[in-house]
Write a protein that holds these residues in place. Sequence first.
Motif, PDB file in Angstrom:
ATOM      1  N   PHE A   1       0.796  -1.224   0.000  1.00 30.92           N
ATOM      2  CA  PHE A   1       0.000   0.000   0.000  1.00 30.92           C
ATOM      3  C   PHE A   1       0.833   1.282   0.000  1.00 30.92           C
ATOM      4  O   PHE A   1       0.441   2.286  -0.602  1.00 30.92           O
TER       5      PHE A   1
ATOM      6  N   LEU B   1       0.349   4.937  -2.229  1.00 28.75           N
ATOM      7  CA  LEU B   1       0.105   6.267  -1.670  1.00 28.75           C
ATOM      8  C   LEU B   1       0.970   7.301  -2.386  1.00 28.75           C
ATOM      9  O   LEU B   1       0.493   8.377  -2.778  1.00 28.75           O
TER      10      LEU B   1
ATOM     11  N   ALA C   1      -0.349   7.743  -5.941  1.00 28.20           N
ATOM     12  CA  ALA C   1      -1.527   8.611  -6.003  1.00 28.20           C
ATOM     13  C   ALA C   1      -1.128  10.082  -5.973  1.00 28.20           C
ATOM     14  O   ALA C   1      -1.717  10.923  -6.658  1.00 28.20           O
TER      15      ALA C   1
ATOM     16  N   LEU D   1      -7.072   5.304   0.332  1.00 34.59           N
ATOM     17  CA  LEU D   1      -6.336   5.396  -0.925  1.00 34.59           C
ATOM     18  C   LEU D   1      -7.241   5.836  -2.076  1.00 34.59           C
ATOM     19  O   LEU D   1      -6.819   6.588  -2.959  1.00 34.59           O
TER      20      LEU D   1
ATOM     21  N   TYR E   1      -7.916   9.613  -1.623  1.00 41.50           N
ATOM     22  CA  TYR E   1      -6.716  10.410  -1.891  1.00 41.50           C
ATOM     23  C   TYR E   1      -6.357  10.402  -3.376  1.00 41.50           C
ATOM     24  O   TYR E   1      -5.827  11.382  -3.911  1.00 41.50           O
ATOM     25  N   SER E   2      -6.661   9.297  -4.066  1.00 44.44           N
ATOM     26  CA  SER E   2      -6.342   9.199  -5.498  1.00 44.44           C
ATOM     27  C   SER E   2      -7.485   9.711  -6.377  1.00 44.44           C
ATOM     28  O   SER E   2      -7.466   9.536  -7.593  1.00 44.44           O
TER      29      SER E   2
ATOM     30  N   PHE F   1      -8.538   4.140  -7.183  1.00 46.15           N
ATOM     31  CA  PHE F   1      -8.007   2.940  -6.542  1.00 46.15           C
ATOM     32  C   PHE F   1      -9.024   1.810  -6.488  1.00 46.15           C
ATOM     33  O   PHE F   1     -10.211   2.033  -6.228  1.00 46.15           O
TER      34      PHE F   1
END
Length: 336
Positions: free
Chosen positions: A39, A43, A46, A76, A79-80, A84
């Motif tokens: 992961f 991060l 992203a 994720l 944030y992306s 994701f």
Amino acid sequence: MKVSGMLSADLDMAPLSIAELEQRGYDTAFSAEINNDPFFPLLLAAEHSERIALTTAISVAFARSPMTVATLAWDLNQYSHGRFSIGLGSQIKAHITRRFSMPWSQPASRMREFVQALRAIWQCWETGEKLAFEGKFYSHTLMTPMFVPARKEYAAPGVRVAAVGPRMTEVAAEVADGMIAHGFTTAKYLREVTLPAVERGLNAAGRERASLDISAPVFVVTGASEEAFARSKQAVQSQIGFYASTPAYRPVLELHGWGDLQSEANQLTREGRWQDMGDLITDEILQTFAIVSEDLEAVPALLKARYAGLIDTWMCTVDAGSHELQTQLVTAVQAK
């Protein structure tokens, strides 16, 4: 055919790696759980990308609880900006019980419930309805406001499930958005075992084939020079030999009449002769599991000729040797 590329596991290199994958036109970048956390690189990916989709291929489901995975995947995805999806794999019993010290039983049924638990948790966060998931393997019945994610700009992530055997394949087709075929597979196995199981899973859920993305990391042996081709061939033979030693993958070999190869390869693991595994892989076996061509430009046509209609996304692990050649390779595979 879509193309997915492997993201560097080196955290220092992940920003550069994702930038290259995006520039070369890959549809998706995947991070694998091998000898690193899957992961953390995503991060960074992203943060340093804008368009490319992101996924794990795979992260080990049974090493974690559904709540842990639900939180990681949710964060994720937010944030992306909704790019994701979580790719889950069961691993095998020895690793789950002896490496992760976690319970193992009925992996296909457990995976179905794991995915159902994820969706129940996400639905609770999205709608505010009470969390009341109670299954045979997992129970999630407590969610206070303090623990509901504050950020809800994007819908819940997609879910992909890795599968080899028919039962896990049925589960993937029944409850997931995508199925990840193992690299240790063949066109014959996909056609005669995987796709019929996919149809059974889809029918059980009342779904259409178009709702499921099937991806596979097809082996490719190629090289820009004789030396590079020889290195590629040796590496792929060794990898196929290693996978052949795993009892869970024996049915793939048996379909081709090579079941005894599994016993031979497994014996080498017991003797610690890892370097000898590739010697078991004949040219016939190699060409059955891999696309083999000394001409890199021929690879896209060979790949599509063998796998068109069987897979939707090729997980590319080929290094073409230059930015230009890699871009050409990706573009040629994607072209209709």
